[in-house]
Design a protein around this motif. Sequence first.
Motif, PDB file in Angstrom:
ATOM      1  N   SER A  98       0.857  -1.190   0.000  1.00 60.43           N
ATOM      2  CA  SER A  98       0.000   0.000   0.000  1.00 60.43           C
ATOM      3  C   SER A  98       0.889   1.235   0.000  1.00 60.43           C
ATOM      4  N   GLY A 222      -3.429 -10.019  -8.169  1.00 60.63           N
ATOM      5  CA  GLY A 222      -3.597 -10.116  -6.728  1.00 60.63           C
ATOM      6  C   GLY A 222      -4.994 -10.612  -6.395  1.00 60.63           C
ATOM      7  N   ARG A 224      -7.278  -8.731  -4.807  1.00 62.66           N
ATOM      8  CA  ARG A 224      -8.238  -7.642  -4.957  1.00 62.66           C
ATOM      9  C   ARG A 224      -7.528  -6.562  -5.760  1.00 62.66           C
ATOM     10  N   ALA A 225      -8.209  -5.452  -6.014  1.00 60.66           N
ATOM     11  CA  ALA A 225      -7.677  -4.475  -6.959  1.00 60.66           C
ATOM     12  C   ALA A 225      -6.440  -3.748  -6.449  1.00 60.66           C
ATOM     13  N   ALA A 226      -6.247  -3.707  -5.142  1.00 62.53           N
ATOM     14  CA  ALA A 226      -5.072  -3.045  -4.595  1.00 62.53           C
ATOM     15  C   ALA A 226      -4.696  -3.728  -3.283  1.00 62.53           C
ATOM     16  N   TRP A 227      -3.472  -3.486  -2.849  1.00 61.21           N
ATOM     17  CA  TRP A 227      -3.003  -3.955  -1.555  1.00 61.21           C
ATOM     18  C   TRP A 227      -3.206  -5.456  -1.372  1.00 61.21           C
ATOM     19  N   SER A 228      -2.529  -6.173  -2.216  1.00 62.67           N
ATOM     20  CA  SER A 228      -2.549  -7.628  -2.106  1.00 62.67           C
ATOM     21  C   SER A 228      -1.201  -8.128  -2.570  1.00 62.67           C
ATOM     22  N   PHE A 229      -0.646  -9.086  -1.859  1.00 60.73           N
ATOM     23  CA  PHE A 229       0.536  -9.750  -2.392  1.00 60.73           C
ATOM     24  C   PHE A 229       0.180 -10.341  -3.734  1.00 60.73           C
TER      25      PHE A 229
END
Lengths: 291, 151, 746
Positions: A98, A222, A224-229
């Motif tokens: 993030s 990932g 989800r659309a953001a903040w995922s390994f």
Amino acid sequence: MKPFTYSAPASVAEAAERLAAPGARAMGGGTDLLPQLQRGIRRAGEVVDLRGAVPAGILAAGQGVRIGAATRVADVARDPDMAARFAVLAQAAGAVASPQLREMGTVAGNLCQAVRCWYYRHPDLTCWLRGGDTCYAQVGDHRKHGLEPGDCISVAPSDLAAALLALRAVVTTNRRESFPLADLYRKATAGDRSTIALDDGELVTAVTVPEPPDASAYMRAGERAAWSFALCGVAAARFGGEVRLAAIGVSNLPRLLDPADPLAGLPGLEMTGWKRRLLETLTQDALAAVG
Amino acid sequence: MQLRLTINDQRHELEVEPHRPLADVIRTDAALTGTKVACGEGTCGSCTVLVDGRAVLSCLTLAVACDGADVRTVEGEDELLGRLQAAFTAEDAFQCGFCTPGQLLSAVALLRANPRPSSAEIRAGMSGNLCRCGAYPAIERAVARAAGEAR
Amino acid sequence: MARLVKTQVEMEGRYEERWTLVEEDVTPEYADGEELAVVGHPHTRVSAAARVTGGARFISDIDLPGMVHAAVLRSPHANARVASLDRAAAAALPGVRAVIGPGDVPERDGRPVLTDAPAYAGGAVAAVAADTPDQAERALEALAPGWEPLAFVVDLDEGLARQEFTEDPEETSRGDVDAALAGAAAVIEAEYRTPTQIQTPLEPHCAVAAWDAGGLTVWSSTQGIFAARDELARAFGLEPDDVRVVCEYMGGGFGGKQGCGPEGYMAAELARRAGRPVRLVYTRRDEHTTAGYRAPTVQTYRIGADADGKLVGVEGSAVIGVGVHGWVFPVLNPAEALYECAHVRSMVLPVKLNLGFSNAFRAPGVMEGTFGFEQALDELAEELGIDPLEIRLRNPAAIEQASGKPYTSKHLEACQRRVAELAGWKERDALRSDGRVRRGMGLASQIWWGGGGPPAHATVRLGKTARPTLVCGFQDIGTGTMTASAVVVAEALGVPVGHVRVQAGDTARSGYGPTSGGSMTLASVAPAVRTAAHDVRTQLLDLAADMFEIAASDLVLADGHVSSRDGTLRHEITEITSKLGNSSLVGHGSRGPNPDGMRVNTFGCQAAQIAVDTLTGAVTVEKVWAVHDVGRIVNPMGAMSQVTGGVLQAVGFALSEERVVDPTTGTVVNAGLEDYKVPTIADTPEIVCEFVDSPDPHLALGIKGLGEPPIIPTAAAIGNAFAHATGVRVRQAPFTPRRVLEALAG
Ligand SMILES: Cc1cc2nc3c(=O)[nH]c(=O)nc-3n(C[C@H](O)[C@H](O)[C@H](O)COP(=O)(O)OP(=O)(O)OC[C@H]3O[C@@H](n4cnc5c(N)ncnc54)[C@H](O)[C@@H]3O)c2cc1C
Ligand code: SF4
Ligand code: FES
Ligand code: FES
């Protein structure tokens, strides 16, 4: 979190000295080290903050760039020269975690982070990689694990590692002038469960990309659309007629792929067959992007 | 360890154990409870504060590593923060409000770096702050509104 | 004069006959078509300033003089007996003020709060209180429990095979389903699976407890201060009013914080023994292992229709993974009640597992049941070659299907038509393509309760400055009840909403207010508030009439002024109130019962447009259209926020949220926000929202509830959109890349 002492040495030499003490742990941004200490995955007698000791910043180095080990991931992502000439690295850096974690995390810390396997991170279990007897993932739920059988089926998590591997990056430590990024990693063995090939007191001081590619790109998927390994991340860099492809999320270590047969040696496990499809797609997308 | 911190322009001299997170020191020692801790492990963004201008997670930051640093929290006074607070209110950009301090500080960092963000840039810049109440559409509008109201 | 009457009370679909005290308050209704100045117009939150400046003190922020910190010892085993526990070692450590173990805390709902036989990983065994959180941690380690692990079952299918239930399976039926299905033109059979979804409030469950000569005070992050008070009083043998429960600001509940959780019991017991206030805050891990969840289900449907698409028979069964215990929620209600059908049979099997208890999560049961049933209905429509919207419009239920009683109001078909219009339903096939990324649109409908009801009380005071104070016994959990109540007061007294001070969230300060759950808070509270405010209004106008020598009926209150209808007279309200000195005008109100013999339901319909990357398995929800029938909208701004919130939690359910339990150790492996993925702002679709803003003619002020309805149909609409986009139905949520790729691979 268990108490520890803290030091912030001002030089690499002093840091190395402190790190030679038993129980001393190197810290960059601390975004991986501290959660591990909280969960008791690791213990620290002393936390040695490297941010005042190892260099930070991106410098020209001949045709290429030299990135200080303490450079923040965010600073790599927003560097205009990086975006223009080393797109794969800027893209990978911009995809890490993030915005806040990118401001905190350092390049060396990102490369040296531990695996994300949910058994490895479990506060109440001691799996094989943590020095126990059982790989819980193989007998349990390994839906997000690797495609390669072995003692441990966890996957390399670092987005930067994929990009830098594709870019033929070399690593500098306080002990060694330069060696290929791939040699920073080792497969854990029964006798030594560590996955980072550094000696005690050895620390990463810089990562150098010798020359810019003609084209490069990072493709990643990932949860989800953001903040995922990354479930899987594929970096491609074309140097003249040669394309280097590197992937994370598929095997223990960041992996160089054969553009002609990217799935070679990655048969998939009971619950991970679907990742072969994903890897294939991302590979094709990455190849298409570098022409 | 001895620790000198400037929080919202106020100087603090504190005695702090090395393993304590900045979030805890802000909330307990400095008694500024606007900064929230929802996970304590870097996975939600509630604890976001500015340290020397960077938006960071105070739950994964050692307080002692911030010696001499300038820390800004939601209690701070600043034109941009104030504009964002007004915009969050006007757009109903929160429900329970627990994530709001963190959202605001991320928005401050975003607008400092990029005073006129596009919708996609707002969504990327604010993606490190979870809101379980689901105020996201209003948060996006609020950040855009605050950007539009810049002098 | 007050009297006791027997009335039907509903909470989350459960009806109960209850004695209720009814005061002679008849809610002063708004006249039909009356132009309202404040109600129905958008208002920002009255608590906004506190919430955006960090000034709002949440429960986990409360710090009292001498307060100490609690930590809880939890079992790492899916089932175990505690053979030994070294309490003395823990108690001897520096800073430790109290150590409690099995048997030391009063029971909660007849079950131990601390136990030496924890039947799931995360079960609480002991708790400590110490001067610092670190000292409390050290004390936990010193307890050095000796565990005897026992056999366990955590898998739903295995649990079903073992036939161990938390309650007896229950079958209900009407008509003759088998005969009806035998004669149907088309019958589909389908099995749907839904995940364990965790409420994940950002403020974890937490409580601060303090004892003094007057009794016990607990600051609790709760959705029901009065329920919490009553529980604690019973548990600790106190008079209800010797317990004070306070919850001014809390960081989200979503159903999972009803009454006083175990955290309140533990904090109170520790505080009693420590002789100091105690704060206990759950860890994020606790939220995923021991604080409740939406129970996973396996739903099986057999649905038949005649050639025109008229439903003839519906059979459903739901296997529910309740955990060690928990309420059994009405998973099959959508199948039983959403459409007209004479022949229905349903079977519910609540399976006991070695997992923490399940509890309410926004539209419990109904949301996951809608995911299954509304997709199964699409399958039937497809079988018959009928448009999914059309099959719904052909089966309207004119009366409530299970009870045969009339609805107080129902505008479902209007919602369905409006959603179709907004979303461009007719042209939806134009979205489809054979490319890598496939788009599609689906819709689904919703039925829920939410009429509110008694008891609920309110007091309004107006003093010399003409800034009214509303005292009411609810808690604002983020749903905007405070603001909506202030709106009702402002309307009655002609003052700005911002001038209304709302005092709520404290049992010592007010009469009873309802739990925030079942979408009933505002529908329960607003009529009481209106009555109280109207009472003050009447008094104020009488005073004005005396002062200005005019009939009260010729006066109106608006914009901070009292004016005569003919416009000849206009004075600031303060001109009157300034004469009050230290007196104030006080009005009381209470909520009367809903009409007997009728059913109160809310309805709605949503459509979703999604994009599926068939090569990566990534699903993007691009747009959601939501139209709901929830009676009068008091504050459209707050109402929109509720819809957005519900839709987003459903997007998480549909795409990424799923608790994973390790089959070999029986422990949760994704017990945190890293591996349990709730949506981020980047996952947010465009959300278009409208209401059938039509006051319910039979309900006080025409208000129905809005908390749960918006979460109900979204996931089913996404599922239907997925099938429309790809031609493949994934009958299991969430639609992760893995599930999608596996499904598309065939
Ligand atoms: C919620 C969450 C999501 C994340 N998502 C991603 C993601 O999507 N992609 C991704 O790549 N990463 C992700 N990360 C992982 C990681 O924390 C960050 O990427 C970060 O860059 C790590 O850097 P750091 O400096 O904070 O590491 P630290 O925690 O400081 O260090 C990590 C490890 O590296 C060692 N180390 C640090 N510096 C040196 C050095 N100079 N020499 C030798 N060893 C050193 C430390 O001893 C430690 O073992 C995520 C982390 C979290 C908490
Ligand atoms: S995959 Fe590796 S890290 Fe995970 S449980 Fe197995 S040995 Fe441990
Ligand atoms: S509290 Fe720091 S990220 Fe959640
Ligand atoms: S407003 Fe409740 S979590 Fe964001």
